[in-house]
Design an enzyme around this catalytic site. Structure first.
Site, PDB file in Angstrom:
ATOM      1  N   ASP A   1      41.379  35.756  38.406  1.00  0.00           N
ATOM      2  CA  ASP A   1      41.009  37.138  38.069  1.00  0.00           C
ATOM      3  C   ASP A   1      39.723  37.546  38.798  1.00  0.00           C
ATOM      4  OD1 ASP A   1      41.052  39.565  36.753  1.00  0.00           O
ATOM      5  OD2 ASP A   1      41.126  38.705  34.741  1.00  0.00           O
TER       6      ASP A   1
ATOM      7  N   ASP B   1      46.988  46.042  34.560  1.00  0.00           N
ATOM      8  CA  ASP B   1      46.748  45.752  33.141  1.00  0.00           C
ATOM      9  C   ASP B   1      47.575  46.662  32.264  1.00  0.00           C
ATOM     10  OD1 ASP B   1      45.082  43.633  33.260  1.00  0.00           O
ATOM     11  OD2 ASP B   1      43.229  44.766  33.031  1.00  0.00           O
TER      12      ASP B   1
HETATM   13  C1  DGJ Z   1      41.740  41.398  33.384  1.00  0.00           C
HETATM   14  C2  DGJ Z   1      43.147  40.974  33.612  1.00  0.00           C
HETATM   15  O1  DGJ Z   1      43.815  41.931  34.352  1.00  0.00           O
HETATM   16  C3  DGJ Z   1      43.813  40.723  32.270  1.00  0.00           C
HETATM   17  O2  DGJ Z   1      45.159  40.412  32.448  1.00  0.00           O
HETATM   18  C4  DGJ Z   1      43.087  39.619  31.572  1.00  0.00           C
HETATM   19  O3  DGJ Z   1      43.243  38.421  32.279  1.00  0.00           O
HETATM   20  C5  DGJ Z   1      41.629  39.970  31.418  1.00  0.00           C
HETATM   21  N1  DGJ Z   1      41.032  40.364  32.645  1.00  0.00           N
HETATM   22  C6  DGJ Z   1      40.849  38.811  30.855  1.00  0.00           C
HETATM   23  O4  DGJ Z   1      39.515  39.042  30.817  1.00  0.00           O
END
Ligand code: DGJ
Length: 742
Positions: free
Chosen positions: A471, A541
């Site tokens: 990430d 997301d």
């Molecule tokens: C952003 C990501 O896109 C999410 O899927 C998740 O992993 C969060 N960060 C976790 O902090």
């Protein structure tokens, strides 16, 4: 095939031709890029030399030969061409005037890779390398062209042999002068939660561009643009596609000049970029992809998909169907422990999931997003048996285990920051901006990259981990590195992304079987550069099925279905609060890597049975979906897309309606990509079968009549006052149709 005749290069794969020549002033001039044409002795009739008032001329008494009018191959500024250049170099005397002329060329078998940068590869590829030389400064540029079945790859290497150092102010990966400006430009724009929406605009005189200066390719713009004709559709017409195999700051622009020539430039963003080159040093640009199709946007997309699948992704997963995963993020956020995780994992195994992914919150004291990034040691109060113990238990259930990291970041509240505040990207004596309460680590430094590598290895060496979600949740501000001299600070952004690539490289080297999924606050770094290392990326997301239609449709412009992370999440949806059926959520998520991101234990028995059936369906057809050919059919209030297996014996159509309307018209949809002669039987994932079979030619020409949209259906059912709501009625509905050749 790469041909050279009469000072003219003709690069062709039988479908496209790319032609340019050595001009009278020994520089390179662009002649043609488009549908393949036959080789001939001479293409000089395609060269346009034309005198215009005010245009500077190269030769005395020969006013026709002006760089202002000639189409260029790798232009520089200041000697007659006033358009934006591909190359700009500041020299010891402060001048940035250059004169790169043809010196030699070589046609090689194979496709060389680029040290430190992601690059395409392949068998039976030919590469042309043309050396241009500026004698005054003793600097050469090698322009590189590799021709694939799907398109052309370009890049440039700059070598300084001179006594003096030079400063590269811009070095684009590709420049292309197209004959006219009768184009619409497509870009993929967005923001967090709504990435890669398609934007189409008519191009006009002047510059139109997209770019990033965030240190990442970004959710706002993707390193891609296409130029299509006004009447080009998804299935027909001309389109040029350009993309950059790079994950950092980029620029992609079209500049239309007063003579209607459209100059496309794509490469590292020259804004906040400089590169100092000492004697003996070289600089290599990232690769650019140039695609031409006269088979509409889908023709372009399939070339991108096949190029990325076959010649860019390196992982062994590129040719395999991806494991169905469950991720705990939306199920638990930071609030979990070993027991709650195992409860989800057990149910996941029961319904047929194959991989459990533990997301953020397993390390340091991380119970929210204010602490612990950088401290990659297990939080034993949440996970008393460590990652090793948890992974073993998950494995014993019969699931693979995957883990989340955010390697490039550190929180102020962390041991790493206490020990090494100097590791953070910051400018001396200036305040540091926060992004999600965190700072960015200075990945332009090898020692920082090595430190994180060691920390990750401690976890990865000791536990059975099959998958990593990498990430990256903020962009870079106050860009500066303490390891670079004052004169090199503008190298920072590029060096940063080279550091990211080097960590990927080290991890893949040590753990070749791990499947990587890249992620950046959803899809803020979904680009071809990262596909080289991570064959899949978290698309957004936003897990709402309706928003995902827009995002996945746009993303498919150039990224293959198998690269799009797509999960079924809970309702009301956590990003937009919308409720869509479990059916529609799966019908959208199937067109991606497919997985779940919710607490399965909160579902009813009926829903669990439905999930089991969804997974059974996906297991049966995932090869077709992920390895077949994908076609977009329509977007708007109704979306549809389809996949066809490579042998054309199986196809799946996804059809989605956002808002219902009363008394709707009859819907008929023409399919594509099928075998005209095959007779297909039609079923749905729920087992509904239809007595009529359809030949491929009928489906592609007459089309499929969609019964659920039949005029008057809902009204007829309601009469006389009986109304039974259903998941295939009303707003947010979907239907999948499966075609199997008899
Ligand atoms: C952003 C990501 O896109 C999410 O899927 C998740 O992993 C969060 N960060 C976790 O902090």
């Amino acid at each position: 095939m790469i041909l050279f005749n009469n000072n003219t290069f003709h690069i062709t794969n039988g479908k496209i031709s790319y032609i340019f020549k050595i001009l009278r002033n020994e520089q390179l001039g662009q002649l043609y890029f488009g549908k393949a044409v036959k080789q001939r002795d001479n293409f000089d009739h395609l060269l346009i030399e034309k005198a215009t008032n005010l245009a500077p001329a190269v030769f005395q008494g020969d006013l026709d030969f002006s760089l202002e009018v000639l189409k260029q191959e790798y232009p520089s500024y200041g000697t007659g061409d006033f358009r934006d250049p591909a190359i700009q170099i500041t020299q010891a005397n402060g001048s940035s005037i250059t004169d790169f002329v043809y010196k030699s060329h070589v046609i090689k078998k194979g496709k060389p890779s680029i040290k430190g940068l992601p690059s395409t590869y392949g068998d039976n590829i030919e590469t042309l390398e043309i050396t241009l030389y500026d004698a005054l400064i003793d600097v050469e540029i090698i322009l590189k062209y590799s021709i694939f079945e799907t398109g052309l790859i370009r890049s440039a290497e700059i070598n300084n042999f001179g006594e003096n150092s030079i400063k590269i102010d811009r070095a684009m990966s590709a420049s292309l002068d197209l004959y006219d400006d009768n184009f619409e430009m497509i870009t993929l724009n967005g923001a967090w939660g709504r990435e890669r929406h398609i934007q189409t605009r008519k191009i006009v005189k002047g510059v139109q561009s997209i770019s990033s200066a965030r240190g990442a390719s970004s959710a706002m713009h993707n390193p891609f643009l296409a130029l299509k004709r006004e009447d080009t559709t998804e299935q027909t017409g001309e389109v040029y596609g350009f993309s950059l195999i790079y994950s950092g700051n980029f620029l992609a622009q079209v500049q239309v000049d007063v003579y209607d020539v459209s100059r496309v430039l794509i490469g590292i963003n020259p804004f906040e970029f400089e590169w100092k080159l000492e004697k003996g040093e070289s600089f290599h640009t990232p690769e650019a992809v140039l695609i031409y199709s006269d088979e509409g946007l889908n023709g372009m997309s399939q070339n991108f998909h096949n190029l990325f699948k076959n010649n860019l992704m390196r992982s062994s997963y590129r040719e395999k169907a991806r494991p169905i995963l469950i991720n705990n993020w939306e199920a638990t956020y930071f609030d979990f422990n070993e027991d709650s995780i195992l409860e989800i994992a057990k149910t996941a195994k029961k319904v047929g999931v194959e991989l459990f992914v533990l997301d953020d919150g397993w390390f340091g004291n991380r119970n929210d997003d204010t602490t612990s990034l950088g401290d990659w040691s297990v939080n034993l109060s949440k996970l008393p048996n460590g990652i090793k113990g948890l992974a073993e238990k998950v494995n014993q259930l019969g699931l693979q285990f995957g883990l989340w990291f955010e390697p490039e970041m550190v929180n102020e509240i962390s041991d790493l920051y206490k020990e090494h505040p100097d590791y953070v990207v910051s400018t001396p004596n200036r305040r540091k901006s926060y992004g999600r309460n965190q700072y960015v680590l200075d990945f332009s430094r090898n020692d920082v990259v090595n430190c994180i590598f060691e920390k990750m290895c401690e976890i990865l060496d000791n536990a059975s981990i099959s998958y990593i979600k990498w990430d990256m949740n903020r962009n870079i501000t106050e860009a500066y590195s303490y390891s670079l001299s004052n004169l090199q600070q503008k190298e920072f952004f590029h060096r940063y992304i080279l550091g990211v690539y080097s960590l990927y490289e080290k991890l893949i080297d040590r753990f070749p079987n791990i499947l990587f999924e890249s992620c950046s606050a959803g899809g803020a770094r979904f680009d071809p550069g990262l596909l080289y290392y991570a064959p899949q990326a978290w698309t957004s997301d936003d897990t709402d099925a309706v928003e995902r239609l827009h995002i996945q449709y746009g993303t498919s412009m150039l990224y293959p279905i198998a690269s799009m992370g797509s999960h079924v999440a809970a309702v009301p949806n956590h990003q937009v609060d919308r409720c869509t059926s479990l059916k529609m959520r799966a019908d959208v998520a199937y067109f991606g890597t497919f997985g779940y991101e919710l607490d399965l234990n909160n579902l009813s028995e009926t829903e669990i049975e439905q999930v089991e059936k969804q997974i059974m369906f996906f297991k049966e057809y995932r090869e077709v979906i992920q390895l077949g050919d994908f076609y977009r059919l329509q977007s708007g209030n109704f979306y549809s897309w389809m996949v066809v297996s490579k042998d054309k014996k199986v196809a799946i159509l996804g059809y989605y309606k956002i808002l219902a309307s009363p008394n709707p018209s009859l819907k008929k949809i023409k399919l594509v990509g099928l075998d005209e002669t095959l007779e297909y039987e039609l079923t749905t994932p729920s087992g509904q079968s239809f007595s009529t079979t359809h030949f491929g030619d009928e489906l592609m020409n007459c089309g499929l009549i969609l019964e659920t949209e039949f005029t008057g259906l809902i009204q007829a059912e309601n009469f006389p006052g009986k109304y039974t709501p259903g998941t295939d009625k009303g707003d947010f509905t979907s239907q999948l149709y499966i075609f199997n050749a008899r």
